[in-house]
Design an enzyme around this catalytic site. Sequence first.
Site, PDB file in Angstrom:
ATOM      1  CB  CYS A  92      -0.917   0.004   1.224  1.00 55.85           C
ATOM      2  SG  CYS A  92      -1.942   1.493   1.353  1.00 55.85           S
ATOM      3  CB  CYS A 138      -2.164   5.274   6.541  1.00 62.71           C
ATOM      4  SG  CYS A 138      -3.675   4.541   7.219  1.00 62.71           S
ATOM      5  CB  CYS A 160      -1.052  -1.454   7.960  1.00 60.48           C
ATOM      6  SG  CYS A 160      -2.564  -2.013   7.158  1.00 60.48           S
ATOM      7  CB  CYS A 200      -8.146   1.334   2.601  1.00 60.96           C
ATOM      8  SG  CYS A 200      -7.442   0.158   3.796  1.00 60.96           S
ATOM      9  CD  GLN A 228     -15.801 -10.128  16.097  1.00 64.76           C
ATOM     10  OE1 GLN A 228     -14.719  -9.603  15.827  1.00 64.76           O
ATOM     11  NE2 GLN A 228     -16.122 -10.510  17.326  1.00 64.76           N
ATOM     12  CG  PHE A 254     -19.619  -9.506  27.324  1.00 59.84           C
ATOM     13  CD1 PHE A 254     -19.610  -8.257  27.922  1.00 59.84           C
ATOM     14  CD2 PHE A 254     -19.096 -10.580  28.036  1.00 59.84           C
ATOM     15  CE1 PHE A 254     -19.087  -8.071  29.198  1.00 59.84           C
ATOM     16  CE2 PHE A 254     -18.569 -10.411  29.309  1.00 59.84           C
ATOM     17  CZ  PHE A 254     -18.573  -9.160  29.894  1.00 59.84           C
ATOM     18  CG  ASP A 271     -24.383  -6.729  24.878  1.00 61.29           C
ATOM     19  OD1 ASP A 271     -23.480  -7.397  24.354  1.00 61.29           O
ATOM     20  OD2 ASP A 271     -24.365  -5.487  24.941  1.00 61.29           O
ATOM     21  CB  CYS A 322     -10.355  -8.004  20.388  1.00 68.68           C
ATOM     22  SG  CYS A 322     -10.891  -6.806  21.630  1.00 68.68           S
TER      23      CYS A 322
END
Length: 397
Positions: free
Chosen positions: A62, A68, A71, A141, A234, A261, A281, A355
């Site tokens: 990229c 940016c 990444c 992107c 997600q 959750f 949740d 995560c």
Amino acid sequence: MQAELTIIRLGRQGEGVASLGDRPVYIPYALTGEKVIADIEGERGVIRQLLEPSPHRTDPFCKHFGACGGCSLQHLQKEEYVHWKHGVVASTLRREGISTDIRPLVPAHGEGRRRATLHGRATGSGFNAARSHKVHPLDACPLFAPALAAAPAIADAAFAAVGDCDVTLTETASGIDCAIKAHKHAQGARLVPLVEKFGLSRITLNAETIVTRDQPEMVIGAARVPLPPGSFLQPTALGEETLASLVGEALGKAKSIADLFCGIGPFALRLASHAKVHGYDNDPAAVAALKDAVRKTQAIKPVTAEIRDLMREPLTAGELSAYDGVVFDPPRAGAEAQAHQLAKSIVPKVVAVSCDPVTFARDARILVAGGYRFESATPVDQFAWSAHVETVGVFRR
């Protein structure tokens, strides 16, 4: 100051780590084994000259890489990237004194990011620049799903209509949902033409619906779920499917499952193909969307859901005794309070989805200390070429 340094490893954020005296220095875009001359301020450094490049260094794909902030690892060859990301999970668990079967990293980028938040500014729309709060303008992107190809142009148009704003775009089964945050006096009527210009399904401004052409819906298992503005999702479709598949495989023949959750039901609605599920949740809109989808879906087992803040009011060990399987997928902060209650429970099988490797390892340690056997951890890579990694952990009482 300026110094010549040798990079000894990659840190958790994908930056090179060197030693200067008795302290570490973190140098973005440097790789293990490289010798660099770097400008150093505090614990951070910037490469000024690459003296000895790593054999694992490659050309980024990229043109925005390095400017940016989206990444951090496009300069690392794929095989080494996979090895490093797997190692992030392994080393974090080791630091907590936990051992388990760490399975190979599962790629889950698929067609690309189906959701992205861009910042609309006078200088151009894009993501935050690397190591900065300034915005780096994007024209495209390569990590976006094809449906989000026009994302920078949409964010530019939103800025033109309402000024500085954050624009969250989500690919849904009904088209692109556009959720905009701007200053409170922004005129929503100026956004209406964007629906036809870009074929958007809905525009919301500061959580208020401005215009709806088609109700944005997500297809989850046999259900179609109305997507609340700004609801958690997600980032890739394959990522969601992969996580749900791992959760379903781990819970196996469980017949009564608690989905903690639960959000809009990415696990609950798939597990309901064979099990009774109750979701919890703290997001009322997500719970309402899940209930709405259940009412309209045939041929699934009963799915119920309720609003509950599991951070402040976790399900107790006694309440958990009603289930023979539990899955929990908390925010980045993890589920410490809920993990303590699970550790006291008699639930036969628990699946943790996370995560954040650090809070995942902490919660895993709590479960292990409570008598659970940590059977396996599977890293899942849906945030391609970033430092983020998902983990699915399986625990048996």
